[in-house]
Enzyme design. Structure first.
Site, PDB file in Angstrom:
ATOM      1  CG  HIS A   1      -1.869   1.016   1.420  1.00  0.00           C
ATOM      2  ND1 HIS A   1      -1.577   2.300   1.802  1.00  0.00           N
ATOM      3  CD2 HIS A   1      -3.208   0.987   1.242  1.00  0.00           C
ATOM      4  CE1 HIS A   1      -2.697   3.007   1.849  1.00  0.00           C
ATOM      5  NE2 HIS A   1      -3.704   2.231   1.514  1.00  0.00           N
TER       6      HIS A   1
ATOM      7  CG  ASP B   1       0.854  -2.023   6.305  1.00  0.00           C
ATOM      8  OD1 ASP B   1      -0.054  -2.025   7.145  1.00  0.00           O
ATOM      9  OD2 ASP B   1       0.725  -1.524   5.158  1.00  0.00           O
TER      10      ASP B   1
ATOM     11  CD  GLN C   1      -6.796  -4.107   4.480  1.00  0.00           C
ATOM     12  OE1 GLN C   1      -7.739  -4.744   4.936  1.00  0.00           O
ATOM     13  NE2 GLN C   1      -6.940  -2.880   4.008  1.00  0.00           N
TER      14      GLN C   1
ATOM     15  CB  CYS D   1      -3.723   3.520  -1.591  1.00  0.00           C
ATOM     16  SG  CYS D   1      -4.882   4.849  -1.283  1.00  0.00           S
TER      17      CYS D   1
HETATM   18  C1  LIG Z   1      -2.164  -2.667   3.644  1.00  0.00           C
HETATM   19  C2  LIG Z   1      -2.525  -1.284   4.106  1.00  0.00           C
HETATM   20  N1  LIG Z   1      -1.596  -0.535   4.719  1.00  0.00           N
HETATM   21  C3  LIG Z   1      -1.859   0.700   5.166  1.00  0.00           C
HETATM   22  C4  LIG Z   1      -3.102   1.254   5.011  1.00  0.00           C
HETATM   23  C5  LIG Z   1      -3.355   2.621   5.517  1.00  0.00           C
HETATM   24  O1  LIG Z   1      -4.357   2.621   6.491  1.00  0.00           O
HETATM   25  P1  LIG Z   1      -4.953   4.000   6.988  1.00  0.00           P
HETATM   26  O2  LIG Z   1      -5.599   4.636   5.803  1.00  0.00           O
HETATM   27  O3  LIG Z   1      -5.947   3.631   8.034  1.00  0.00           O
HETATM   28  O4  LIG Z   1      -3.813   4.784   7.492  1.00  0.00           O
HETATM   29  C6  LIG Z   1      -4.095   0.535   4.362  1.00  0.00           C
HETATM   30  C7  LIG Z   1      -5.414   1.118   4.107  1.00  0.00           C
HETATM   31  O5  LIG Z   1      -6.172   0.669   3.284  1.00  0.00           O
HETATM   32  C8  LIG Z   1      -3.804  -0.774   3.911  1.00  0.00           C
HETATM   33  O6  LIG Z   1      -4.726  -1.514   3.304  1.00  0.00           O
END
Ligand SMILES: Cc1ncc(COP(=O)(O)O)c(C=O)c1O
Length: 403
Positions: free
Chosen positions: A112, A188, A191, A361
């Site tokens: 992401h 990260d 998800q 994203c």
């Molecule tokens: C794999 C992953 N990392 C990071 C994020 C970022 O999350 P947030 O928008 O809550 O900061 C997302 C959001 O969709 C995500 O799917």
């Protein structure tokens, strides 16, 4: 608790819409809303500041929430930092570490943007090497390549689960490789937390980021940054000020101990309390039941897509596929034509089904697959197989109209 029926009773919106956009944000159960309301109505005050009883209670509930998060991910209390979201947590890591020219950061091509842009930025700013572990179009990583790339790395940052391909990465193995090389390991978990077991020790994580509003079913505006105790000496707080100090004079300051060291200013108190309640709620349901229900939904969805000739992405091995199914609808007689994902989302919306469409994203993955984006159905344990059947019925009509 019975899944999905008892959870649906606690989430009034499930009676009104078919909500398949859980990878973006999930719906909120009543106990979470009630916990936040109680804060606002009964003990609305700042934390760590006052001696009066409202402030004492707010501090107590805020720190109790931290304790719940810590237990949930198998961390120590001091290792849990409240942030705004996973994106903020990941950015803080990149800014808080010291970099020197030539340091190597290793990640994957499936991240992401929130686990990619911060590394691109520090790589450019400090002259670092940024390398990517190879993998296939389903998102399966080449672990032999991972071993090679991780050699000599300063930091390895990987997602647990992809929000576009749904692939569950082998974070435990990657963590082990990183630790053997003495590299800092960042996960990260945006998800995965709330959908499956996330244990920072098992994953060998030095840092781990997630948001309260996705898997955990907590409120928006609250996230977590897990920082392993061994990192406290090398991880500088990028934000300092109120609450982060032990002593200050006009020209000097001494930082206080974690977790306060890393939480400058008034935090999202209601958000943390809501997240604590959400974790209680998830625990009451049981992660095993959540996983089982999501697996059932993914299995039926992908089988249905196969029957309808709908392209879907991510691992064919469903044991490696979390509750996120991206797809596109092609027109068989028009080579290369695919219905725009936004059109699919708009059609489904007309049938009261909420999905996400676009690049999610993760532009590098969309570009790699030569797509304009994907439609994405993402699940939580309150979704039902009947809802999936209904979506498949609507999509069948769409597919027929393109023949
Ligand atoms: C794999 C992953 N990392 C990071 C994020 C970022 O999350 P947030 O928008 O809550 O900061 C997302 C959001 O969709 C995500 O799917």
């Amino acid at each position: 608790m019975k899944v999905p029926d008892d959870v649906r009773k606690d989430i009034p919106l499930t009676q009104e819409v078919i909500y398949f956009d859980n990878a973006a944000t999930s719906l909120t159960p009543l106990p979470v809303i009630q916990a936040m309301n109680e804060y606002y109505l009964k003990y609305r005050a700042n934390v760590h500041r006052g001696v009066h009883r409202l402030s004492q209670r707010a501090t107590h509930e805020y720190e109790k929430a931290r304790e719940k998060v810590a237990k949930f991910i198998n961390a120590e209390f001091e290792e849990v930092i409240f942030t705004k979201n996973a994106s903020e947590s990941l950015n803080l890591i990149a800014w808080g570490l010291e970099w020197k020219k030539g340091d190597k950061i290793v990640t994957t091509p499936y991240e992401h943007h929130s686990n990619l842009l911060p590394w691109i930025r520090v790589a450019r700013k400090y002259g670092l090497k940024l390398e990517f572990i190879e993998g296939d179009d389903e998102g399966n990583l080449d672990l032999a390549d991972a071993e090679k790339k991780i050699r000599g790395a300063k930091l390895v940052a990987v997602q647990h689960v992809s929000n576009i391909l749904g692939v569950i990465h082998e974070v435990e193995e990657l963590g082990k490789m990183a630790k053997e090389e003495g590299a800092i390991f960042v996960v990260d978990a945006a998800q995965s937390v709330g959908h499956m077991e996330v244990d920072v020790r098992k994953l060998h994580a030095d840092f781990l980021a997630f948001s309260g509003h996705k898997g955990p079913m907590g409120p928006t505006g609250i996230g977590v940054l897990y920082v392993r105790e061994e990192m406290f000496d090398i991880f500088e707080p990028p934000l300092i000020g109120g609450g982060t100090i032990e002593d200050v004079s006009l020209n000097e300051y001494k930082l206080t101990a974690p977790p306060e060291r890393y939480e400058a200013g008034t935090p999202n108190i209601a958000g943390a309390i809501g997240l604590g309640a959400a974790i209680d709620y998830i625990t009451k349901i049981g992660l095993d039941k959540i996983e089982r229900q999501e697996y059932k939904l993914v299995k039926r969805t992908t089988e249905g897509f196969d029957d309808l000739g709908i392209e879907w992405y991510g691992p064919r091995n469903l044991k490696k596929h979390a509750g996120v199914v991206s797809f596109n609808i092609a027109a068989p007689h028009l080579a290369g034509f695919r219905l725009h994902p936004h059109d699919i989302a708009a059609i489904l919306d007309e049938h009261n089904i909420m999905i996400r469409s676009g690049h999610h994203c993760v532009l590098p993955v969309v570009k790699r697959l030569k797509l304009q984006g994907t439609a994405r159905a993402s699940f939580h344990c309150y979704n039902t197989v009947e809802e999936v059947e209904y979506m498949l019925g609507v999509l069948e009509e769409v597919v027929k109209s393109l023949r």
